[in-house]
Scaffold this motif. Structure first.
Motif, PDB file in Angstrom:
ATOM      1  N   HIS A 188      12.925  17.300 -13.941  1.00 42.16           N
ATOM      2  CA  HIS A 188      12.628  15.904 -13.619  1.00 42.16           C
ATOM      3  C   HIS A 188      11.540  15.319 -14.519  1.00 42.16           C
ATOM      4  O   HIS A 188      10.730  14.505 -14.082  1.00 42.16           O
ATOM      5  CB  HIS A 188      12.225  15.784 -12.156  1.00 42.16           C
ATOM      6  CG  HIS A 188      13.295  16.252 -11.211  1.00 42.16           C
ATOM      7  ND1 HIS A 188      14.416  15.519 -10.939  1.00 42.16           N
ATOM      8  CD2 HIS A 188      13.432  17.419 -10.530  1.00 42.16           C
ATOM      9  CE1 HIS A 188      15.199  16.192 -10.114  1.00 42.16           C
ATOM     10  NE2 HIS A 188      14.630  17.347  -9.841  1.00 42.16           N
ATOM     11  N   ARG A 210      10.555  21.342 -11.123  1.00 42.75           N
ATOM     12  CA  ARG A 210       9.894  20.186 -11.748  1.00 42.75           C
ATOM     13  C   ARG A 210      10.378  19.982 -13.188  1.00 42.75           C
ATOM     14  O   ARG A 210      10.386  18.862 -13.688  1.00 42.75           O
ATOM     15  CB  ARG A 210       8.379  20.375 -11.723  1.00 42.75           C
ATOM     16  CG  ARG A 210       7.777  19.948 -10.381  1.00 42.75           C
ATOM     17  CD  ARG A 210       6.267  19.909 -10.450  1.00 42.75           C
ATOM     18  NE  ARG A 210       5.677  21.192 -10.090  1.00 42.75           N
ATOM     19  CZ  ARG A 210       4.897  21.908 -10.893  1.00 42.75           C
ATOM     20  NH1 ARG A 210       4.588  21.470 -12.106  1.00 42.75           N
ATOM     21  NH2 ARG A 210       4.411  23.058 -10.517  1.00 42.75           N
ATOM     22  N   GLU A 218      12.266  10.727 -19.110  1.00 38.31           N
ATOM     23  CA  GLU A 218      13.348  10.770 -20.099  1.00 38.31           C
ATOM     24  C   GLU A 218      12.813  10.322 -21.462  1.00 38.31           C
ATOM     25  O   GLU A 218      12.361   9.178 -21.623  1.00 38.31           O
ATOM     26  CB  GLU A 218      14.487   9.844 -19.659  1.00 38.31           C
ATOM     27  CG  GLU A 218      15.697  10.011 -20.542  1.00 38.31           C
ATOM     28  CD  GLU A 218      16.899   9.244 -20.014  1.00 38.31           C
ATOM     29  OE1 GLU A 218      16.925   8.903 -18.822  1.00 38.31           O
ATOM     30  OE2 GLU A 218      17.796   8.987 -20.830  1.00 38.31           O
ATOM     31  N   TYR A 238       3.027  12.682 -13.961  1.00 33.09           N
ATOM     32  CA  TYR A 238       3.584  13.166 -15.226  1.00 33.09           C
ATOM     33  C   TYR A 238       2.479  13.312 -16.266  1.00 33.09           C
ATOM     34  O   TYR A 238       1.581  12.472 -16.353  1.00 33.09           O
ATOM     35  CB  TYR A 238       4.617  12.173 -15.769  1.00 33.09           C
ATOM     36  CG  TYR A 238       5.785  11.932 -14.834  1.00 33.09           C
ATOM     37  CD1 TYR A 238       6.960  12.664 -14.969  1.00 33.09           C
ATOM     38  CD2 TYR A 238       5.706  10.980 -13.820  1.00 33.09           C
ATOM     39  CE1 TYR A 238       8.042  12.440 -14.119  1.00 33.09           C
ATOM     40  CE2 TYR A 238       6.770  10.758 -12.961  1.00 33.09           C
ATOM     41  CZ  TYR A 238       7.934  11.490 -13.110  1.00 33.09           C
ATOM     42  OH  TYR A 238       8.988  11.282 -12.268  1.00 33.09           O
ATOM     43  N   TRP A 297       4.392  11.200  -7.590  1.00 31.51           N
ATOM     44  CA  TRP A 297       4.761  12.166  -8.637  1.00 31.51           C
ATOM     45  C   TRP A 297       3.899  11.869  -9.871  1.00 31.51           C
ATOM     46  O   TRP A 297       3.697  10.697 -10.231  1.00 31.51           O
ATOM     47  CB  TRP A 297       6.244  12.045  -9.017  1.00 31.51           C
ATOM     48  CG  TRP A 297       7.188  12.607  -8.016  1.00 31.51           C
ATOM     49  CD1 TRP A 297       6.954  12.856  -6.686  1.00 31.51           C
ATOM     50  CD2 TRP A 297       8.540  13.009  -8.277  1.00 31.51           C
ATOM     51  NE1 TRP A 297       8.080  13.368  -6.094  1.00 31.51           N
ATOM     52  CE2 TRP A 297       9.086  13.479  -7.045  1.00 31.51           C
ATOM     53  CE3 TRP A 297       9.360  13.009  -9.394  1.00 31.51           C
ATOM     54  CZ2 TRP A 297      10.391  13.946  -6.929  1.00 31.51           C
ATOM     55  CZ3 TRP A 297      10.671  13.468  -9.290  1.00 31.51           C
ATOM     56  CH2 TRP A 297      11.172  13.947  -8.066  1.00 31.51           C
ATOM     57  N   GLN A 305      11.315   9.646 -12.213  1.00 34.06           N
ATOM     58  CA  GLN A 305      12.589  10.344 -11.998  1.00 34.06           C
ATOM     59  C   GLN A 305      12.895  10.548 -10.520  1.00 34.06           C
ATOM     60  O   GLN A 305      13.956  11.066 -10.178  1.00 34.06           O
ATOM     61  CB  GLN A 305      12.572  11.698 -12.728  1.00 34.06           C
ATOM     62  CG  GLN A 305      12.440  11.583 -14.237  1.00 34.06           C
ATOM     63  CD  GLN A 305      13.701  11.034 -14.897  1.00 34.06           C
ATOM     64  OE1 GLN A 305      14.313  10.084 -14.430  1.00 34.06           O
ATOM     65  NE2 GLN A 305      14.099  11.636 -15.998  1.00 34.06           N
ATOM     66  N   HIS A 306      11.961  10.147  -9.643  1.00 34.40           N
ATOM     67  CA  HIS A 306      12.253  10.272  -8.214  1.00 34.40           C
ATOM     68  C   HIS A 306      13.120   9.114  -7.754  1.00 34.40           C
ATOM     69  O   HIS A 306      14.293   9.264  -7.477  1.00 34.40           O
ATOM     70  CB  HIS A 306      10.923  10.323  -7.421  1.00 34.40           C
ATOM     71  CG  HIS A 306      11.120  10.445  -5.936  1.00 34.40           C
ATOM     72  ND1 HIS A 306      10.314   9.783  -5.030  1.00 34.40           N
ATOM     73  CD2 HIS A 306      12.029  11.132  -5.208  1.00 34.40           C
ATOM     74  CE1 HIS A 306      10.717  10.074  -3.810  1.00 34.40           C
ATOM     75  NE2 HIS A 306      11.759  10.893  -3.888  1.00 34.40           N
TER      76      HIS A 306
END
Ligand code: FES
Ligand SMILES: [Fe+2]
Length: 462
Positions: free
Chosen positions: A147, A144, A150, A122, A120, A96-97
């Motif tokens: 982001h 956070r 998805e 996840y 990043w 998402q960055h």
């Protein structure tokens, strides 16, 4: 249908095309341009691949918490992860960055997915767990939770086969499979143990449109004695003994089409038809058949269990049962696909039989399989030869036995006599046109409510 404008990749717009102009179900023909038109392809990415249920993986490939599998839906990269509570979630495989992939591996087990661009990280549940130098560089504070990866709108499993869907308004998976599910249960339930896939999938590239292999697998028994004759002779497959009288396929088979474009052709009792001979396989079917009858009743046990099937689940998942291959045709543009191939086995098969069946599937329809190579040549040619200025203006026909197909008292869907025919192809293109023309699932539902009207003749059975 009025023209609709869609944004394209360059800030402009493209015109939505009316797919009913390209497909004539009543007379059985398709415009050749459906295999190369880039406008139609853009429409397919939205209305077919971002709207329909697509096969992702089998549950047996991700048995433990943290197990993951990466795949595609259309051209969107997707990450499927087994959760701590045993459920399965799937996300777009994009950070998402700045949009880098967060997972480059095909499969494995991970506690976290860390982007290799800026780091990043996840969790397997998709939340953004850590951001390097979060407090030092995001001076105004950083949320956070805004982001996370998805998630797909829907993920569901049918008998262990995991599918995903990007459209929250799509019907549940079982409803989407509909009448096809009744048939799939012949081996996906079978004796009660069901089926699974042996992977990892083999992968290869074909320079063809994704619809060509789908329509081939959905019911093109007609090509077998022509396209595959040399390979079948070389392999010593069982069908080699009936060449010269392939009308036998006509006598012992049928074709099926269903509401959402899924379909198949089956040759009863002819399971390992294309395989190099495996006597244990035929014996296995006979041992299992009474158990299948007990689970599912006599029709599926006798007509479909141990039959040879060639089928497709709309839009881009195809399989053979008997030759036990399971495929996804991932589109990479209008003229190219990535073919992913697993072997399909029943869980109850003895280990040695599984090994033989997988070996036979790979020799026939693996990436370097003899029959796979035969088909690949046709599929590429049918795409590339239609790019020419003159050729692209023409039409193809799928009008074999147009009057074929009816409701059957014992079997769902529309059933046509004989394993050789184009009923299932016409059913595939009927739904393709419906789903491509509809603006949302409400319109798909409305457009397919009376999908079987042309075939509503009453049936006496066979
Ligand atoms: S693109 Fe993923 S951390 Fe920057
Ligand atoms: Fe083939």
């Amino acid at each position: 249908m009025p023209a609709v404008l869609l944004p394209d990749h360059h800030g402009g717009t493209i015109v939505m095309l009316n797919p009913h102009d390209y497909v004539d179900i009543e007379n059985g023909s398709q415009a050749k341009s459906i295999f190369w038109d880039s406008g139609l392809y853009e429409q397919e990415l939205e209305r077919v691949f971002a709207r329909c249920w697509l096969f992702l993986t089998h549950e047996s490939a991700i048995p433990n918490a943290g197990d993951f599998f990466t795949t595609f839906m259309g051209q969107d990269a997707v990450l499927v992860v087994r959760q701590d509570d045993g459920s399965v979630k799937a996300f777009l495989n994009y950070c998402q960055h700045r949009g880098n992939k967060v997972c480059f591996a095909d499969s494995g087990n991970a506690k976290a997915f860390t982007c290799n661009y800026h780091g990043w990280s996840y969790g397997g549940d998709g939340r953004l767990a850590a951001v390097p130098l979060e407090h030092e560089v995001y001076l105004g504070g950083f949320d956070r939770t805004a982001h996370a990866l998805e998630p797909l709108a829907q993920v569901e499993s049918y008998r262990g086969f995991v599918f995903g869907c990007m459209d929250p308004d799509a019907p549940p998976l079982a409803e989407y499979l509909g009448e096809m599910g009744w048939y799939l249960d012949s081996f996906m339930v079978g004796d009660g143990q069901g089926a699974e896939l042996v992977g990892p999938p083999m992968k290869s590239i074909l320079r063809c449109n994704w619809k060509i292999p789908t329509e081939n697998f959905i019911g093109d028994g007609y090509h077998i004695p022509w396209t595959h004759v040399s390979s079948i002779m070389a392999l010593g497959s069982e069908i080699a003994t009936i060449f010269g009288d392939t009308t036998q396929l006509q006598k012992v088979g049928m074709q099926i089409t269903t509401r959402h474009g899924h379909g198949f052709a089956a040759a009863h009792g002819a399971g390992p038809l294309l395989m190099p001979s495996i006597p244990e396989y035929k014996a296995y079917f006979e041992t299992q058949r009474p158990k299948v009858a007990e689970m599912l009743g006599p029709v599926r046990a006798e007509k479909f269990y141990g039959a040879h099937w060639d089928g497709s689940i709309f839009p881009n998942c195809s399989f053979l049962y008997g030759t036990n291959t399971w495929k996804v045709w991932h589109p990479r543009g209008p003229n190219e696909i990535e073919v992913w191939t697993w072997s399909l086995v029943e869980k109850s098969m003895p280990a040695e039989l599984k090994r033989q069946v997988v070996d036979g599937a790979i020799r026939t329809f693996g990436t370097a399989g003899l029959l796979e190579s035969d088909d690949g040549e046709n599929m590429e040619s049918c795409t590339q030869s239609n790019v020419g200025w003159k050729a692209r203006r023409g039409r193809m026909v799928s009008n074999m036995a147009l009057s074929e197909g009816r409701r059957h008292p014992d079997m769902p869907g529309i059933v046509g006599d004989g394993a050789l025919g184009e009923l299932a192809q016409r059913g595939f293109y009927r739904f393709w046109a419906e789903v491509m023309a509809a603006r949302d699932w409400d319109e798909v539902r409305a457009g397919t409510q009376d999908w079987d009207a042309p075939w509503q003749r009453s049936a006496t059975g066979r």
